[in-house]
Enzyme design. Sequence first.
Site, PDB file in Angstrom:
ATOM      1  CE1 TYR A 208      -4.558  -0.911   0.892  1.00 36.42           C
ATOM      2  CE2 TYR A 208      -3.277  -2.934   1.029  1.00 36.42           C
ATOM      3  CZ  TYR A 208      -4.490  -2.293   0.903  1.00 36.42           C
ATOM      4  OH  TYR A 208      -5.639  -3.029   0.791  1.00 36.42           O
ATOM      5  CG  HIS A 240      -6.444  -4.773  -5.370  1.00 30.36           C
ATOM      6  ND1 HIS A 240      -7.117  -3.990  -4.459  1.00 30.36           N
ATOM      7  CD2 HIS A 240      -7.138  -5.929  -5.438  1.00 30.36           C
ATOM      8  CE1 HIS A 240      -8.163  -4.646  -3.983  1.00 30.36           C
ATOM      9  NE2 HIS A 240      -8.198  -5.823  -4.554  1.00 30.36           N
ATOM     10  CG  HIS A 241      -7.696  -0.403  -3.823  1.00 27.83           C
ATOM     11  ND1 HIS A 241      -7.717  -1.404  -2.873  1.00 27.83           N
ATOM     12  CD2 HIS A 241      -7.170   0.670  -3.170  1.00 27.83           C
ATOM     13  CE1 HIS A 241      -7.233  -0.963  -1.728  1.00 27.83           C
ATOM     14  NE2 HIS A 241      -6.893   0.304  -1.879  1.00 27.83           N
ATOM     15  CG  HIS A 308      -3.880  -2.991  -2.655  1.00 31.19           C
ATOM     16  ND1 HIS A 308      -4.997  -3.751  -2.369  1.00 31.19           N
ATOM     17  CD2 HIS A 308      -2.819  -3.817  -2.462  1.00 31.19           C
ATOM     18  CE1 HIS A 308      -4.619  -4.978  -2.040  1.00 31.19           C
ATOM     19  NE2 HIS A 308      -3.312  -5.042  -2.095  1.00 31.19           N
ATOM     20  CG  HIS A 389     -13.194  -3.219  -1.997  1.00 33.45           C
ATOM     21  ND1 HIS A 389     -12.502  -3.592  -3.128  1.00 33.45           N
ATOM     22  CD2 HIS A 389     -12.309  -3.289  -0.978  1.00 33.45           C
ATOM     23  CE1 HIS A 389     -11.239  -3.852  -2.811  1.00 33.45           C
ATOM     24  NE2 HIS A 389     -11.102  -3.685  -1.511  1.00 33.45           N
ATOM     25  CG  HIS A 391      -9.514  -8.182  -0.629  1.00 35.45           C
ATOM     26  ND1 HIS A 391      -8.514  -8.031   0.306  1.00 35.45           N
ATOM     27  CD2 HIS A 391      -9.766  -6.928  -1.099  1.00 35.45           C
ATOM     28  CE1 HIS A 391      -8.179  -6.750   0.388  1.00 35.45           C
ATOM     29  NE2 HIS A 391      -8.936  -6.062  -0.441  1.00 35.45           N
ATOM     30  CG  MET A 464     -10.688  -5.117   2.948  1.00 36.26           C
ATOM     31  SD  MET A 464     -10.132  -3.629   2.074  1.00 36.26           S
ATOM     32  CE  MET A 464      -8.525  -3.387   2.858  1.00 36.26           C
TER      33      MET A 464
END
Length: 617
Positions: A208, A240-241, A308, A389, A391, A464
């Site tokens: 992150y 990823h985001h 991320h 959201h 995973h 998450m």
Amino acid sequence: MACPLLSWLLFTALATPSQGDRLGPTPHLRYSRFLDASNAVFLRWDFDFEAEIITFELQVRTAGWVGLGVTNRYSRAGGDLVVGGVSPDGNVYFSDQHLVDEDTLEEDGSQDAELQGLTEDAVYTTMRFSRPFRSCDPHDQDITSDTVRVLAAYGLDDTPKIDRERTFVKSIFLLQIVHPDDLDAPEDTIIHDLEITDFLIPEDDTTYACTFLPLPIVSKKHHIYKFEPKLVQHNETIVHHILVYACGNASALPTGISDCYGADPAFSLCSQVIVGWAVGGASYQFPDDVGISIGTPLDPQWIRLEIHYSNFHNLPGLYDSSGIRVYYTAHLRKFDMGVLQLGVFTFPIHFIPPSAESFRSYGLCKTEKFEEMNRAPVPDIQVFGYLLHTHLAGRALQAVQYRNGTQLRVICKDDAYDFNLQETRDLPYRVVIKPGDELLVECRYQTLDRDSLTFGGPSTINEMCLVFLFYYPRNNVSSCQGYPDIIYVAHELGEEVSDSMEGMMAMSNVEWTPESIKKAENACKEAQQTVIIKTIDELVENTTGWIQDINPTPRGPCLESSGGKVEPQDKTPAGFRAAPRVLSGSSSATLRCLPLATLLFGQGALSWLLATLQAGI
């Protein structure tokens, strides 16, 4: 008698050579997507939300048969497939079918797809048809506001047979309420990039990376009205985001780039999301009356950019300059928007057992403290969009609204969630949240491929459970999340613990069986929830509450077929309704049998038909 006669004439027309001909007019379909990596399979679609009819056009680089339908997450068996093509002698064939197993097609007893056009030229076979969102045929998969796994297949000849090399499944959100072309694009638009610069991606599985950046400096109020990801080529599969958090203007912010949640807590400051992107998403434009305000003393001047990275192959030497591109204008909108983050407080309490066919987690939000934390009255929250959201273990999410102890509505949901398709979506109508309402997020997971506990956390292999609500007018609350009393959960599972840390450690002592998994799920739902509410200025308040039951969303009535046969056992308990007399196309209303009339008109036969009807035949 006109429609039966037109149907007979359609049969006659389809029995004559029609290669290169179109069946009737071809109104514009607003949405499109390639379904394969080589761009040989192209899909266009549009829908009438009121009539519950969707129209597809599939274009494939082949001279053989083509097929389009819907399947589920785990197997093509049971999926439906509408099949069509033009035979070597020029005759059109078309059929509503389903897959008995992974490789075998069988025609449906009820033909619920209506052909609108089927042509073949030197390069492409193109098939256009419409079908109900939900037919009364159990072999037809529903078209819903969830993620839909679109199934496409084709062959090199005119014998429909499944070839896995020419079969494709792509997750698509088909029922997009707003198309970008329907929204205003101000002429005075200015573009600004919020990006990380030449960051060396660590070889770790999960990183992150955070940095603090100024928002555009403007001398008067402007509105950000659109955002999109800015991804470096070849790094798309690793990013990823990306989240952009607004910082309170009193915050003392660090410089440089560092781990968002590492040794320096300053890099985790600022928690009010203003825009966000995740895997599979694209650009998003706010409604024409809504924007993110910048340039006034009350607006944030700095943001935290969080990216991320999931470098599962531990690739070395990768540099990245990804970020978010924002579009802003001095042409002001009516409302200033905000984003409210809901769900399960990610760690350290969140856990999911291994080998679970299904496990639900719950996160509660109570809005009763919002006015106290804003130090001012809070107007009703008008929600217009959302982002879901989880995973890799996530399978479904929903956000539910309660008022005075009664379930009011499901705000948003996706019962077919796909980790690889995370995008901001519009609601079909704006949802009003009043002070005092409770909001509950439920996430459903599957961990059949895991033999150890999955904990909430930042890594992609952690989990998450988050829902971001896009709303107006903006207030200072950035997040409102809950987590269960883990001591109670541990006691229900037969573990003696005295504090939360012991409770989490005790989860590793449990022998996870279907029975204990269900017991843990029930305990997490029955336990008292701690609700954590946070503002843009990092003010934090806690409260408590209890999880209420969620009433399932009933399925609407199915649409009875206008052709073929619907067996009595096919009529579902929700009932069925007759096909509507009037259906709206992508731009205009048409009678159910109008495609047949336009076919005859295209072949010069309509005048003959009218003369025949007038003669009394």
